[in-house]
Design a protein around this motif. Sequence first.
Motif, short mmCIF file in Angstrom:
data_model
loop_
_atom_site.label_atom_id
_atom_site.label_comp_id
_atom_site.label_asym_id
_atom_site.label_seq_id
_atom_site.Cartn_x
_atom_site.Cartn_y
_atom_site.Cartn_z
N HIS A 230 -2.86 -0.27 25.89
CA HIS A 230 -2.72 0.50 24.66
C HIS A 230 -4.08 0.98 24.16
O HIS A 230 -5.10 0.36 24.41
N ARG A 231 -4.04 2.11 23.43
CA ARG A 231 -5.29 2.69 22.96
C ARG A 231 -5.19 2.99 21.46
O ARG A 231 -4.19 2.68 20.82
N THR A 232 -6.22 3.60 20.92
CA THR A 232 -6.24 3.93 19.49
C THR A 232 -6.78 5.34 19.31
O THR A 232 -7.41 5.92 20.20
N ALA A 233 -6.53 5.91 18.14
CA ALA A 233 -7.10 7.21 17.77
C ALA A 233 -7.30 7.22 16.26
O ALA A 233 -6.67 6.46 15.53
N TYR A 234 -8.18 8.09 15.80
CA TYR A 234 -8.45 8.22 14.38
C TYR A 234 -7.84 9.55 13.91
O TYR A 234 -8.17 10.61 14.44
N ARG A 235 -6.93 9.47 12.92
CA ARG A 235 -6.27 10.69 12.44
C ARG A 235 -6.56 10.90 10.96
O ARG A 235 -6.52 9.97 10.16
N GLN A 236 -6.85 12.16 10.60
CA GLN A 236 -7.08 12.53 9.23
C GLN A 236 -5.93 13.39 8.72
O GLN A 236 -5.30 14.12 9.48
N THR A 237 -5.66 13.32 7.41
CA THR A 237 -4.54 14.05 6.82
C THR A 237 -5.02 14.76 5.56
O THR A 237 -4.89 14.23 4.45
N PRO A 238 -5.55 15.98 5.69
CA PRO A 238 -6.01 16.72 4.51
C PRO A 238 -4.85 17.11 3.59
O PRO A 238 -3.67 17.01 3.95
N ARG A 239 -5.21 17.58 2.42
CA ARG A 239 -4.25 17.99 1.40
C ARG A 239 -4.19 19.52 1.32
O ARG A 239 -5.22 20.19 1.40
N PRO A 274 -7.61 9.92 22.65
CA PRO A 274 -8.02 8.56 22.25
C PRO A 274 -9.52 8.46 22.08
O PRO A 274 -10.29 9.02 22.85
N ASP A 275 -9.91 7.76 21.06
CA ASP A 275 -11.33 7.61 20.78
C ASP A 275 -11.94 6.47 21.58
O ASP A 275 -11.29 5.46 21.83
N PRO A 276 -13.19 6.61 21.96
CA PRO A 276 -13.87 5.50 22.65
C PRO A 276 -14.11 4.35 21.70
O PRO A 276 -14.21 4.53 20.49
N TRP A 277 -14.19 3.19 22.25
CA TRP A 277 -14.46 1.99 21.46
C TRP A 277 -15.81 2.14 20.75
O TRP A 277 -16.79 2.59 21.31
N GLY A 278 -15.82 1.78 19.47
CA GLY A 278 -17.06 1.84 18.71
C GLY A 278 -17.28 3.13 17.96
O GLY A 278 -18.32 3.30 17.30
N TYR A 279 -16.33 4.06 18.01
CA TYR A 279 -16.49 5.33 17.30
C TYR A 279 -16.58 5.11 15.79
O TYR A 279 -15.84 4.32 15.22
N VAL A 280 -17.48 5.83 15.15
CA VAL A 280 -17.61 5.79 13.70
C VAL A 280 -17.32 7.20 13.17
O VAL A 280 -17.99 8.15 13.57
N ALA A 328 -7.28 7.17 9.08
CA ALA A 328 -7.08 5.79 9.51
C ALA A 328 -6.97 5.73 11.02
O ALA A 328 -6.56 6.70 11.68
N TRP A 329 -7.32 4.58 11.56
CA TRP A 329 -7.08 4.30 12.97
C TRP A 329 -5.59 4.02 13.15
O TRP A 329 -4.98 3.32 12.34
#
Length: 373
Positions: A230-239, A274-280, A328-329
């Motif tokens: 399993h992996r992760t990603a960072y998603r943003q939700t503008p208004r 998917p984002d690499p581990w350690g992404y800021v 959020a991740w």
Amino acid sequence: MSGQVWAHVGQPFESAHYDLVVVGAGRMGAALARSLRELAPHCSLLLAEEGGLPNEEGATILAPGVWHADVPPGQSARAEETRALLGDALNVCGLLDLSTEAREGFPSVAEVWTPELAALIDPGVLPFARPDRRAGTYSAGSVTLADANAAIASGADLMLNVRAELCGTGVDGLAADGVAHVRLHRLSVTNMHEVIVAQSVMVTAGRLIVAAGAAGPSLVEAGLGLVTPHRTAYRQTPRLEVGSTPSSPVLRHAGLLLRPRDGGYTVVPPIPHPDPWGYVPTGGRLVGVPVGLRRETLDALLDRMDGLSALAGEGLVPGRSIADIPGAWIALPDGGWPLWQRLGAAHWLLLGGEHADLTGLSVARELAVGLAG
């Protein structure tokens, strides 16, 4: 009889044993806890959450909360069960799937045209629309809080502000006594606003379920030494500040959603790679101006501005810094859909991810049925 809630370290807690421990009180963990209390009321259960309240932060509180019927055939039964489990929480407002070209099931957008849509869509670019009149929206945060409260009311214990550390010893993460071990680090805040570990206690469990969202796979790897796909990603939700009502339909174009909320719209872009581990997370740039949007988010908006004309207007609120943009991740379960996975003799992993809106409650219920049996 209601369970006990530990909200801060001033409430004493000693090492204990539970039949079931659920790590994470987001939407998947809270739904699982509620179902377990319904199906196995004789089993003691502890729900452990790193935040201050179930749903307080992260992917649950920022979830789109959109249900629709456009799912693969293998997921349709789960989607229908999730819709039934949502009950009155689902606001049926419909969904319009927009298209640049004629396809089966996509009539002319003129058949569903309203003055409200004129402020959002360029019908010359998106002349076709497929309506899903059973689709709707809901607050994933409110559903999660209701599930957690129901679990507590029926006897589950809840510990807030606690960070879990899985302790894998012996075969399949079991100690010599045949149970799973989890060390709970109770968090507090100093007068300098630093988060510290104020107490650590060991809890044992007959069955331990990790439902910590994007953090779940790394908890499993760090504590049990098991690497998952399993992996992760960072998603943003503008208004998007364009007027909406509770009956306004959700709009979808090429994977991007406009979800009516609080008199405007939440823009939900498709999941980036998917984002690499350690992404800021850091800001991007829009027409030379620094903003708090990631480049992937900007690309998703720019690619769809021609058809969704409101995205190119003054209503889009990108913010002035990364802190201005909700983000959020989220977990990306292997295969893309919510799932549960048995990890060993006493450990399970439960993941929701980007499609948790559609089938998450059903998958949590499915795992509860298996554990209760």
